[in-house]
Each structure stands twice: as C-alpha cells, then as structure tokens.
Design an enzyme around this catalytic site. Structure first.
Site, mmCIF file in Angstrom:
data_model
loop_
_atom_site.group_PDB
_atom_site.id
_atom_site.type_symbol
_atom_site.label_atom_id
_atom_site.label_comp_id
_atom_site.label_asym_id
_atom_site.label_seq_id
_atom_site.Cartn_x
_atom_site.Cartn_y
_atom_site.Cartn_z
ATOM 1 N N HIS A 9 107.366 60.895 -43.221
ATOM 2 C CA HIS A 9 106.026 59.962 -42.857
ATOM 3 C C HIS A 9 106.858 58.839 -42.111
ATOM 4 C CE1 HIS A 9 102.065 57.823 -44.113
ATOM 5 N NE2 HIS A 9 102.669 57.219 -42.886
ATOM 6 N N HIS A 11 106.526 56.601 -38.376
ATOM 7 C CA HIS A 11 105.978 56.610 -36.856
ATOM 8 C C HIS A 11 107.077 55.999 -35.782
ATOM 9 C CE1 HIS A 11 101.725 56.734 -38.421
ATOM 10 N NE2 HIS A 11 102.378 56.412 -39.664
ATOM 11 N N HIS A 189 96.753 61.030 -42.323
ATOM 12 C CA HIS A 189 96.685 59.953 -43.133
ATOM 13 C C HIS A 189 95.323 59.968 -43.863
ATOM 14 C CE1 HIS A 189 99.858 58.518 -40.514
ATOM 15 N NE2 HIS A 189 100.000 57.403 -41.266
ATOM 16 N N GLU A 192 94.835 55.534 -47.493
ATOM 17 C CA GLU A 192 95.516 54.490 -47.581
ATOM 18 C C GLU A 192 95.010 53.414 -47.682
ATOM 19 O OE1 GLU A 192 97.107 53.940 -43.599
ATOM 20 O OE2 GLU A 192 98.760 52.506 -44.189
ATOM 21 N N ASP A 270 107.304 54.804 -43.228
ATOM 22 C CA ASP A 270 106.131 54.338 -42.388
ATOM 23 C C ASP A 270 106.435 53.749 -41.209
ATOM 24 O OD1 ASP A 270 103.335 54.614 -41.859
ATOM 25 O OD2 ASP A 270 102.776 53.147 -43.198
ATOM 26 N N ASP A 271 106.497 52.425 -41.002
ATOM 27 C CA ASP A 271 106.831 51.797 -39.920
ATOM 28 C C ASP A 271 108.083 50.691 -40.237
ATOM 29 O OD1 ASP A 271 104.551 52.550 -38.035
ATOM 30 O OD2 ASP A 271 103.579 52.014 -39.681
HETATM 31 N N1 ADE Z 1 99.804 54.046 -37.404
HETATM 32 C C1 ADE Z 1 101.330 53.558 -37.586
HETATM 33 N N2 ADE Z 1 101.264 52.971 -38.993
HETATM 34 C C2 ADE Z 1 100.061 53.147 -39.552
HETATM 35 C C3 ADE Z 1 99.821 53.456 -41.026
HETATM 36 N N3 ADE Z 1 100.528 52.940 -41.935
HETATM 37 N N4 ADE Z 1 98.481 53.927 -41.172
HETATM 38 C C4 ADE Z 1 97.876 54.341 -40.076
HETATM 39 N N5 ADE Z 1 98.034 54.314 -38.777
HETATM 40 C C5 ADE Z 1 99.394 54.004 -38.651
HETATM 41 ZN ZN ZN Z 2 101.795 56.055 -41.306
#
Ligand code: ADE
Ligand code: ZN
Length: 329
Positions: A9, A11, A189, A192, A270-271
């Site tokens: 997971h 991005h 997703h 969340e 994630d990011d």
């Molecule tokens: N795009 C990038 N990070 C995200 C996240 N945590 N949730 C939904 N979309 C995303």
């Molecule tokens: Zn994500």
C-alpha cells in the site's frame, strides 16, 4: 538488518519528498507557493484525508516528464530497499496527471524505467496498480481504464483511492467488472474514513481480493468473521492513520486487536513523504507504541508476502527469508 518485507500500500505520488519537489519544480519551471523545503514541510499538518489530498494533488504539478516519474520511483525504491522491502506493489493515480495534460503513457513509461531495473539495482521486485480517483465520476474511471489499455502489460491490478466518504465502492461496479475481464487484480481503499459497510461493498460488489486500510473493520463483528474466514488481507498504514486523524494516537491504533482477532494484517506506509516515515519506520513505530514482539513483526512481514500478488513459488521463496521463530512444544 531490517526484516525482509513486501510493501502493498504505497502511492508513488506520496513518496515525493520536498527536496525532489523543488528540484523538479526548478527543472520544469513550476512555481511552488512555498519559499523552501522547510516551509513546505511545515504545511504537512493535516486535519483529515481531504486536507492531505489538497496538498498531495497540488504538489503533483512538478511531475511532468518521463524523467520526473522515473526519478520519483527511483528515489522510493532506494529508500524502500534500505528498509528491507523486497517486493513493492505500487499505486499510481493516472487521473491526477491526465487532468493536468500529462498523458498516462508518460506516467507509466517513466515509472516503468525505474521499475524495470529495480530487481537488479535494489533487489526489489515490483508490480503497478492503477488507482481510480473515487471522487471523480465512474465514466472518468472507465475512460482511464480504456486509456491504460496499451500499457496493461505493465499493470497488475486496479485500486480505488482519494476522498472516500460519499463515494462508495458500488459507484465503480462496471469499471471493476471490465478490469476483471481484462485479467487485472482488484483492490480498493475501504474503511479508512468510510464505514465498515464500504468494506463489505468492496468485497461484494467489486470483488476485491485485498482491502486497503480496512481500519474500521472491527466495528462490524460479522465482517471481521468473514475477513478472517476468507483470509482477506488488510493493508494497514499506522503512521498515515495518525497523521490523517483516523486514530487519535499510535497507542490507540487497532492493529494489535486486529491481529488478535485473526485478521491477515500487513503494515505499509501509504504516502511516506507526507506521513513521517517509510515502511520500516511504520514497523518500528508500531513495535514501540503497541508493544509488538519480534514474533509479531515477523508475522506481519510474512503476511506481506502471503498477501502479495506474486506466484506461489516466489511467495514460498520469500517466506523462507522471514522464518517464524520455532515454537517450543
Ligand atoms: N491517495 C493517496 N493517499 C491516500 C489515502 N491515504 N487515502 C485515500 N486516497 C489516497
Ligand atoms: Zn492509500
């Protein structure tokens, strides 16, 4: 030596570190509304998912050429490898680029250059997962899948991301059906910020094989029983959940309770450029905040290979790199 692990997971646009953002801005003549990297970093204080997405999409203005996407992926793979990642399943958001006039081919070919040499250079195998932006229309998602057809040899699956609440999985029923008919793997997703019913819908309507986040699953005991029974993997992202205020603090994160409930949990970043750490940092953070044992961490690392879109033989080979400690009878 960090534990060998797979990251499922991630991005790729969320790996854009401030230093690279400024470098690419200078290269492409893009003016950023921040004086320097320090000022940009100060903007990384989020109230919720949407406040993060606003910055995430605006910073993508610096990504314009194949070289830019190659540099982005190369930087991620080097960092991930240093934290023990041996396999990465990488999300990308084509609509965030095509909306700015950057063709999907530029994105895929640019990322592909770094991915093609990743195993030789970094010891990291890779897959690409095309994500649809769920706050855009179902028609736009379908157009995106059509535009991706010439690049499907590089794409393993489809996912669903961006602003969750108000955009349930069922909105994308048709495009997932087409993706399925093209032989693509399916994730989304769900749970969340959105309710557990979105997780159920992602399974029932989209036929996803893996749930991204699934953080709110514990609110629905029937859903938990189903996820356990069907061994549906969840790709949790603890540092992200804290930064986006889906959980109040890491000590309150449900990861441990989810593992105890028998769910197939994985830990991911994630990011990472925005949320204070890459996947190894997420492992370290939950180890101390939740008091996870070395064995718990090994279970999480093994789960990451079990949940990966890899062939059986590759999984078996990877698992031998993360042996569980022998249990005394
Ligand atoms: N795009 C990038 N990070 C995200 C996240 N945590 N949730 C939904 N979309 C995303
Ligand atoms: Zn994500």
């Amino acid at each position: 030596m960090p534990l060998p692990k797979a990251e499922l997971h991630l991005h790729i646009e969320g790996t854009l570190e401030p230093e690279l953002a400024f470098e690419l801005a200078a290269r492409n003549g893009v003016r950023l509304p921040y004086a320097d990297t320090e000022e940009l970093r100060k903007a990384y204080l989020f109230d919720d998912l949407q406040s993060f997405l606003d910055l995430y999409y605006s910073l993508m203005a610096v990504l314009r050429t194949e070289d830019d996407f190659e540099a982005l992926a190369e930087a991620y793979l080097a960092r991930a490898a240093a934290q023990g990642v041996r396999h990465a399943e990488i999300f990308f958001d084509p609509q965030a680029h095509t909306a700015r006039g950057v063709p999907i081919g530029t994105v895929v070919e640019g990322l592909g250059r770094a991915l093609d040499r990743s195993e030789a250079r970094h010891g990291v195998t890779t897959r690409l997962i095309l994500c649809f932006l769920r706050d855009l229309s179902a028609e736009s998602a379908m157009e995106t899948l059509e535009a991706a057809r010439p690049y499907l040899h590089r794409i393993t699956g489809v996912g669903l991301d961006s602003a969750e609440v108000g955009h349930p999985p069922s909105k994308f029923r048709e495009v997932y059906a087409v993706a399925d008919s093209l032989g693509l793997r399916k994730v989304a997703h769900a749970g969340e910020e959105g309710p557990p019913s979105y997780i159920t819908e992602a399974l029932d309507v989209l036929g996803v094989e893996r749930v991204d986040h699934g953080l709110r699953a514990l609110e629905d005991p029937e859903l938990v029983a189903r996820l356990v029974r069907d061994r549906i993997p969840l790709t949790l992202c603890p540092l992200s959940n804290v930064r986006l205020r889906a959980v109040r603090s890491l000590t309150e994160h449900p990861l441990r309770r989810m593992m105890d409930a028998g769910l197939l949990c994985t830990v991911n970043s994630d990011d990472p450029a925005y949320f204070g750490g890459y996947v190894g940092d997420n492992f370290d953070a939950v180890e101390s905040a939740l008091g996870l044992s070395r064995e718990d961490l090994r279970v999480l690392a093994r789960n990451s290979f079990v949940a990966a879109f890899l062939g059986e033989l590759t999984i078996a080979a990877d698992l031998t790199r993360v042996p569980l400690p022998k249990r005394t009878p």
